[in-house]
Design an enzyme around this catalytic site. Structure first.
Site, PDB file in Angstrom:
ATOM      1  N   SER A 165      -9.900 -49.954  39.672  1.00  0.00           N
ATOM      2  CA  SER A 165      -9.707 -51.328  40.146  1.00  0.00           C
ATOM      3  C   SER A 165      -9.007 -52.236  39.142  1.00  0.00           C
ATOM      4  CB  SER A 165     -11.067 -51.950  40.509  1.00  0.00           C
ATOM      5  OG  SER A 165     -11.894 -52.033  39.355  1.00  0.00           O
ATOM      6  N   SER A 200     -13.731 -44.563  38.258  1.00  0.00           N
ATOM      7  CA  SER A 200     -14.322 -45.882  38.028  1.00  0.00           C
ATOM      8  C   SER A 200     -14.801 -46.488  39.350  1.00  0.00           C
ATOM      9  CB  SER A 200     -13.273 -46.755  37.320  1.00  0.00           C
ATOM     10  OG  SER A 200     -13.831 -47.926  36.802  1.00  0.00           O
ATOM     11  N   PHE A 201     -14.181 -47.552  39.801  1.00  0.00           N
ATOM     12  CA  PHE A 201     -14.419 -48.134  41.126  1.00  0.00           C
ATOM     13  C   PHE A 201     -14.258 -47.054  42.211  1.00  0.00           C
ATOM     14  CE2 PHE A 201     -11.230 -49.367  44.385  1.00  0.00           C
ATOM     15  CZ  PHE A 201     -11.904 -50.301  45.157  1.00  0.00           C
ATOM     16  N   ASP A 229     -15.352 -45.075  25.999  1.00  0.00           N
ATOM     17  CA  ASP A 229     -15.046 -45.946  27.145  1.00  0.00           C
ATOM     18  C   ASP A 229     -15.672 -47.326  26.943  1.00  0.00           C
ATOM     19  OD1 ASP A 229     -14.706 -47.124  29.675  1.00  0.00           O
ATOM     20  OD2 ASP A 229     -15.062 -45.238  30.732  1.00  0.00           O
ATOM     21  N   HIS A 262     -11.241 -45.215  28.733  1.00  0.00           N
ATOM     22  CA  HIS A 262     -11.436 -45.214  30.184  1.00  0.00           C
ATOM     23  C   HIS A 262     -10.326 -44.459  30.918  1.00  0.00           C
ATOM     24  CE1 HIS A 262     -13.500 -46.594  33.719  1.00  0.00           C
ATOM     25  NE2 HIS A 262     -12.470 -47.278  34.184  1.00  0.00           N
TER      26      HIS A 262
END
Length: 273
Positions: free
Chosen positions: A35, A104-105, A225, A253
């Site tokens: 995101s 992630s998202f 991260d 990340h």
């Protein structure tokens, strides 16, 4: 004039014009991006896509409001809408069951899709995933609070990567320009407005539902991260009965970029074993 490689095929999903890439043959794998500002499916997965496409059918959409998919005119974004878009894309492409790789998202959406539509998902790959409750990190707060400028985009890119030497001016400029295309910042600002802890919680699935997942799951995280804590992946590995965990050192990340070759081989081996 060279075409923008981020723009792939276009399909209407319940009124949402969805930009997506579809390459390779074999068992399908849906790859859901993160995101960050200026992101698209292609930008997120460009290094892994050709490697996975050697063995799989790789489907990479831009989620509603991101990349070159449509914006919602009313600024209404939610995990429920993104999951419905993903399922609608599978329906439109005639894909009855898929593997999912979520970043992630996108990892949070992958979990939700597997919980809500268990018959549609075979294997899961969760990379630097949200999906469980955690205290909002300064890194994620900065990412979701992005205001367009070259300096701000440079700061965001520095948060993503462990090795800052990877962040070239070309990368910063391309992501900045993507973040200021018409409607992009308005959409992004509508998704995760402050206070942002509530959006971490909105992306979290119930732990009992995660525990009940039957899927073989590969959990991947970068040790350094700053956006999503490593503790998330440790927790997911504890909760999901058939999970395995791979942690990359000297990695932020951006596992799929900072350890691109290793990441693609690991995921391909897992999906094709």
């Amino acid at each position: 004039m060279q075409q923008n490689p981020e723009i792939g095929l276009s399909i209407d999903i319940d009124g949402v014009r969805t930009n997506y890439h579809d390459l390779g043959e074999g068992r399908p794998v849906l790859m859901i991006h993160g995101s960050g500002p200026g992101v698209s499916g292609f930008v997120n997965w460009r290094l892994a896509m050709p490697e996975l496409a050697k063995a799989c059918r790789v489907i990479v959409p831009d989620m509603l409001g991101f990349g070159y998919s449509a914006r919602d005119p009313d600024g209404q974004y939610s995990p429920e809408r993104w999951v419905a878009q993903a399922v609608g894309l599978l329906d439109a492409l005639g894909v009855e069951q898929t593997d999912i790789v979520g970043n992630s998202f996108g990892g949070a959406l992958a979990l939700m899709l597997a919980i809500q539509h268990p018959q549609r998902v075979r294997r899961l790959v969760l990379m630097g995933a949200a999906g469980v409750d955690f205290e909002l990190t300064p890194g994620l707060d900065a990412v979701w609070g992005y205001e367009p400028s070259m300096d701000n985009m440079r700061r965001i890119m520095d948060v993503f990567a462990f090795d800052r030497s990877r962040i070239t001016e070309d990368i910063v400029r391309s992501r900045y320009e993507a973040s200021i295309q018409p409607g992009a910042q308005e959409a992004f600002a509508a998704m995760f407005p402050a206070p942002r802890q509530r959006w971490v919680q909105a992306l979290a699935s119930a732990e009992a539902s995660i525990r009940a997942l039957p899927n073989e799951t590969l959990v991947i995280h970068g040790r350094e991260d700053k956006v999503i804590p490593l503790a998330n992946s440790l927790r997911l590995c504890e909760l999901i009965p058939r999970a395995q965990l791979h942690v990359y050192g000297h990695c932020g990340h951006w596992t799929q970029i900072e350890h691109a070759g290793r990441f693609a081989r690991l995921v391909r081996d897992f999906l094709t074993e």
